[in-house]
Design an enzyme around this catalytic site. Structure first.
Site, PDB file in Angstrom:
ATOM      1  N   MET A   1      -4.140  -6.578  -7.402  1.00 13.69           N
ATOM      2  CA  MET A   1      -3.604  -7.564  -8.336  1.00 13.69           C
ATOM      3  C   MET A   1      -4.670  -8.551  -8.815  1.00 13.69           C
ATOM      4  O   MET A   1      -4.441  -9.757  -8.880  1.00 13.69           O
ATOM      5  CB  MET A   1      -2.419  -8.293  -7.689  1.00 13.69           C
ATOM      6  CG  MET A   1      -1.305  -7.349  -7.238  1.00 13.69           C
ATOM      7  SD  MET A   1      -0.712  -6.210  -8.513  1.00 13.69           S
ATOM      8  CE  MET A   1       0.386  -7.298  -9.395  1.00 13.69           C
ATOM      9  N   ARG A   2      -5.840  -8.024  -9.155  1.00 12.04           N
ATOM     10  CA  ARG A   2      -6.920  -8.856  -9.706  1.00 12.04           C
ATOM     11  C   ARG A   2      -7.421  -8.212 -10.977  1.00 12.04           C
ATOM     12  O   ARG A   2      -7.548  -6.985 -11.044  1.00 12.04           O
ATOM     13  CB  ARG A   2      -8.101  -8.924  -8.739  1.00 12.04           C
ATOM     14  CG  ARG A   2      -7.739  -9.476  -7.406  1.00 12.04           C
ATOM     15  CD  ARG A   2      -8.368 -10.833  -7.199  1.00 12.04           C
ATOM     16  NE  ARG A   2      -7.751 -11.460  -6.057  1.00 12.04           N
ATOM     17  CZ  ARG A   2      -7.363 -12.720  -6.014  1.00 12.04           C
ATOM     18  NH1 ARG A   2      -7.557 -13.504  -7.063  1.00 12.04           N
ATOM     19  NH2 ARG A   2      -6.807 -13.218  -4.941  1.00 12.04           N
ATOM     20  N   ILE A   3      -7.716  -9.046 -11.956  1.00 16.68           N
ATOM     21  CA  ILE A   3      -8.325  -8.527 -13.183  1.00 16.68           C
ATOM     22  C   ILE A   3      -9.822  -8.394 -12.930  1.00 16.68           C
ATOM     23  O   ILE A   3     -10.455  -9.302 -12.392  1.00 16.68           O
ATOM     24  CB  ILE A   3      -8.009  -9.463 -14.363  1.00 16.68           C
ATOM     25  CG1 ILE A   3      -6.511  -9.372 -14.645  1.00 16.68           C
ATOM     26  CG2 ILE A   3      -8.825  -9.079 -15.596  1.00 16.68           C
ATOM     27  CD1 ILE A   3      -6.016 -10.329 -15.686  1.00 16.68           C
TER      28      ILE A   3
ATOM     29  N   GLY B   1       0.772  -1.244   0.000  1.00 13.27           N
ATOM     30  CA  GLY B   1       0.000   0.000   0.000  1.00 13.27           C
ATOM     31  C   GLY B   1       0.801   1.290   0.000  1.00 13.27           C
ATOM     32  O   GLY B   1       0.334   2.307   0.514  1.00 13.27           O
TER      33      GLY B   1
ATOM     34  N   HIS C   1       0.139   1.406 -13.328  1.00 14.74           N
ATOM     35  CA  HIS C   1       0.875   0.216 -13.777  1.00 14.74           C
ATOM     36  C   HIS C   1       2.370   0.541 -13.770  1.00 14.74           C
ATOM     37  O   HIS C   1       2.770   1.603 -14.249  1.00 14.74           O
ATOM     38  CB  HIS C   1       0.413  -0.191 -15.179  1.00 14.74           C
ATOM     39  CG  HIS C   1       1.103  -1.421 -15.652  1.00 14.74           C
ATOM     40  ND1 HIS C   1       0.791  -2.677 -15.162  1.00 14.74           N
ATOM     41  CD2 HIS C   1       2.121  -1.599 -16.538  1.00 14.74           C
ATOM     42  CE1 HIS C   1       1.587  -3.560 -15.736  1.00 14.74           C
ATOM     43  NE2 HIS C   1       2.396  -2.945 -16.563  1.00 14.74           N
TER      44      HIS C   1
END
Ligand code: GAR
Length: 206
Positions: free
Chosen positions: A92-94, A14, A111
């Site tokens: 970190m999830r699509i 974070g 990114h």
């Protein structure tokens, strides 16, 4: 002007979240963070939020059988917190089209590479493997693809011969902590005009 209400989604330590909290504290971002959500119970971002007096909720991905039921809870939490801009900060999830369509044009991501080069979850590893001499970071609006939405801001850094994922990551992160708050503030000032793939930055209003 109506203040934007941010909902920040994180998966890990974070530091990008912290840069936004700090920029709000310095008066450089005119917004309020109403909720921090993580997909993992041990994400240090939860502690950072709590220390800053921000509501912090873990929606543990492992407790949901599919992406849709997981995302439904995320959307419910964000709506209940009155969120007007969703900020992905090391999440970190699509996300599925369902999530993206729940906040159309109101989701940002950062990114750690110069998109459209090196999308995906292992940008620094891919940069080093390819042998490019310059990398950086990109803030973009989120569309239904992966790391493919219209680009808001980018910063470049050199890639050095003896770089590791850690040294390159640290150099890129310094720039992330500058441009993510800047991009959010531009959004808050209504200065980001999206025309297809292009994001025009409008002049500051007096
Ligand atoms: C940052 O480098 C961010 O750009 C990256 O994760 C890191 C999170 O760091 N995001 C992605 O790779 C998204 N695909 P943090 O947890 O210290 O903010």
């Amino acid at each position: 002007m109506r203040k934007e209400i941010l909902g920040v989604l994180c998966s890990g330590r974070g530091t990008d979240l912290q840069s936004i909290i700090d920029a709000i504290g310095r008066g450089e971002v005119d917004a309020e963070i109403s909720i921090v959500l993580t997909d993992k119970p041990d994400a240090y971002a939860l502690e950072r939020a709590k220390k800053a007096g921000i509501k912090a909720v873990c929606v543990n991905r492992k407790e949901y059988s599919d992406r849709e039921s997981f995302e439904k809870v995320l959307v419910q939490e964000l709506r209940a917190a009155g969120v007007t801009l969703v900020v992905l900060a090391g999440f970190m999830r699509i996300l599925t089209p369902y999530f993206v369509r729940s906040f159309p044009g109101h989701i940002m991501n950062i990114h750690p590479a110069l998109l459209p080069s090196f999308p995906g979850a292992h940008a620094h590893r891919d940069v080093l493997a390819y042998g490019v001499k310059v990398s950086g970071c990109t803030v973009h609006f989120v569309d239904e693809g992966t790391d493919s939405g219209p680009i808001i801001l980018q910063r470049a850094v050199p890639v050095l011969d003896d770089d590791t994922e850690e040294t390159l990551g640290a150099r890129v992160l310094e720039q992330e902590h500058i441009i993510y708050p800047q991009a959010i503030q531009l959004f808050c000032e209504g200065r980001l005009q999206v025309e297809g793939r292009h994001v025009r930055i409008l002049p500051a209003k007096d």
